[in-house]
Design an enzyme around this catalytic site. Structure first.
Site, short mmCIF file in Angstrom:
data_model
loop_
_atom_site.label_atom_id
_atom_site.label_comp_id
_atom_site.label_asym_id
_atom_site.label_seq_id
_atom_site.Cartn_x
_atom_site.Cartn_y
_atom_site.Cartn_z
N GLY A 70 2.01 2.00 10.86
CA GLY A 70 2.97 3.01 10.86
C GLY A 70 3.61 3.32 12.19
N GLU A 89 -7.20 4.12 7.82
CA GLU A 89 -7.09 5.47 7.75
C GLU A 89 -8.16 6.08 6.62
OE1 GLU A 89 -3.17 5.15 5.75
OE2 GLU A 89 -2.45 4.63 7.62
N SER A 98 3.09 -2.60 10.38
CA SER A 98 4.31 -2.70 10.60
C SER A 98 5.04 -3.91 10.07
CB SER A 98 4.70 -2.26 12.09
OG SER A 98 4.24 -0.91 12.23
N GLY A 118 2.80 -1.54 4.35
CA GLY A 118 2.74 -0.04 3.98
C GLY A 118 3.94 0.46 3.64
N GLY A 119 4.52 1.14 4.97
CA GLY A 119 5.91 1.94 4.79
C GLY A 119 6.85 1.06 3.86
N GLU A 171 -5.93 -5.60 10.24
CA GLU A 171 -4.75 -4.69 10.61
C GLU A 171 -5.12 -3.83 11.75
OE1 GLU A 171 -2.52 -2.98 6.82
OE2 GLU A 171 -4.57 -2.16 6.82
N HIS A 202 -9.71 0.76 4.60
CA HIS A 202 -8.62 1.07 5.26
C HIS A 202 -8.66 1.83 6.72
CE1 HIS A 202 -4.54 2.09 6.25
NE2 HIS A 202 -4.02 1.01 5.70
N ASN A 260 0.78 -1.18 0.05
CA ASN A 260 0.01 -0.09 0.11
C ASN A 260 0.75 1.33 0.13
OD1 ASN A 260 -1.85 2.21 0.70
ND2 ASN A 260 -2.46 1.21 2.57
N TRP A 261 0.85 1.83 -1.09
CA TRP A 261 1.74 3.03 -1.36
C TRP A 261 1.44 4.35 -0.57
CZ3 TRP A 261 3.67 2.88 -7.16
CH2 TRP A 261 4.41 1.58 -7.48
N LYS A 262 0.00 4.28 -0.25
CA LYS A 262 -0.58 5.39 0.46
C LYS A 262 -0.26 6.68 -0.43
CE LYS A 262 -0.12 3.14 4.74
NZ LYS A 262 -0.44 3.15 6.39
P1 PGA Z 1 2.54 -0.09 7.77
O1 PGA Z 1 1.23 0.22 7.02
O2 PGA Z 1 3.20 -1.34 7.20
O3 PGA Z 1 3.20 1.07 7.41
O4 PGA Z 1 2.32 -0.25 9.26
C1 PGA Z 1 0.22 -0.76 6.66
C2 PGA Z 1 -0.80 -0.39 6.15
O5 PGA Z 1 -1.52 0.55 6.56
O6 PGA Z 1 -1.70 -0.99 5.35
#
Ligand code: PGA
Length: 281
Positions: free
Chosen positions: A180, A104, A216, A237-238, A174, A102, A11-13
């Protein structure tokens, strides 16, 4: 029965610009072409770039094995929804996947459970494979409400989804407190919620539904999570913004899948047909 390939999602956000997205897609393509990964049966990779770069990323990834998806979609097909992007629009870029619900989107953009369910149904209607994200906040966990929260998110998210359609749906657990933060859930914490999710999934189709872990995930914790029974992939994500880290996680998926295949119960022997000739007859 052999386990399904482990799903490794990036997930490149809200990162990259157009040139950066193309470059990252190319780097991911190159990294996943390494000998350990090219054509490996044990994993499947999908990336989720920002909307404006979906078509670019689809083009750079080409016809190969790497999938592409959007990070969310609107539930309506079209209409006066300024700034929104519909599922058929996403599908028209050549993408096959979409994240829905998600945390967010829920937390920062106010998406509610009913809306998440509508998005998931819209995704299926457009021929996309939705990944339904569920997970509790730290406050909810500390109040002992994890299972209740996840059960509600699943119930709304999967409402109106037929038994045939469930095969196209993937769930991602998640925990919000792990996203994050660098603080992943432990394997035991993840497994407990994965088992609860599996028990809540509807009917026989549940057996074939993949349930991912996200929060994470990094190369150094990916293997233990991916090797855990009941964890069928990861949503990253990251670390997915670094093609080498993403490929390292994919390599862990290949090893974890091998281990799961070795410990999977052997397939039952083929049933002899009454009318089949005796061997040597
Ligand atoms: P993260 O994000 O790996 O940076 O914790 C995961 C996600 O939001 O899907």
């Amino acid at each position: 029965m052999q386990p399904q390939p482990l799903l490794v999602c990036g997930n490149w956000k809200m990162h990259t610009d157009r040139a950066g997205a193309r470059a990252l897609a190319q780097a991911v393509r190159d990294a996943l072409a390494r000998p350990a990964l090219a054509g490996a049966a044990g994993y499947e990779a999908v990336v989720f770039p920002p909307f404006p770069f979906l078509a670019d990323v689809v083009e750079v990834l080409g016809e190969g094995e790497i999938g592409c998806g959007a990070q969310c979609c609107h539930w309506a097909e079209r209409g006066a929804y300024t700034g929104a992007v519909s599922a058929p629009m996403v599908a028209s870029t050549g993408c096959g996947w979409v994240l829905v619900g998600h945390s967010e989107r829920r937390r920062l953009f106010g998406e509610r459970d009913e809306e998440v369910g509508k998005q998931l149904r819209a995704a299926l209607a457009a021929g996309l494979r939705p990944i339904l994200c569920v997970g509790e906040t730290l406050e909810e966990r500390e109040a002992g409400r994890t299972h209740e929260v996840v059960a509600t998110q699943l119930r709304f998210g999967l409402e109106g989804v037929s038994a045939q359609q469930t095969g196209a749906v993937v769930i991602a657990y998640e925990p919000v407190w792990a996203i994050g933060t660098g603080r992943s859930a432990t394997v035991a914490q993840a497994k407990a919620v994965h088992d609860a999710i599996r028990a809540l999934l509807p009917g026989e189709a549940a057996a074939g539904m993949r349930v991912l872990y996200g929060g994470s995930v990094k190369p150094d914790n990916a293997y233990e999570l991916l090797a855990c029974p009941g964890i069928d992939g990861v949503l990253v994500g990251g670390a997915s913004l670094d093609a080498d880290a993403f490929a390292a996680i994919a390599e862990h998926a290949v090893s974890a899948h091998r281990r799961k295949s070795e410990s999977a119960p052997a397939s039952p022997p083929p049933v002899a047909r009454a009318d089949a000739p005796e061997p040597g007859a």
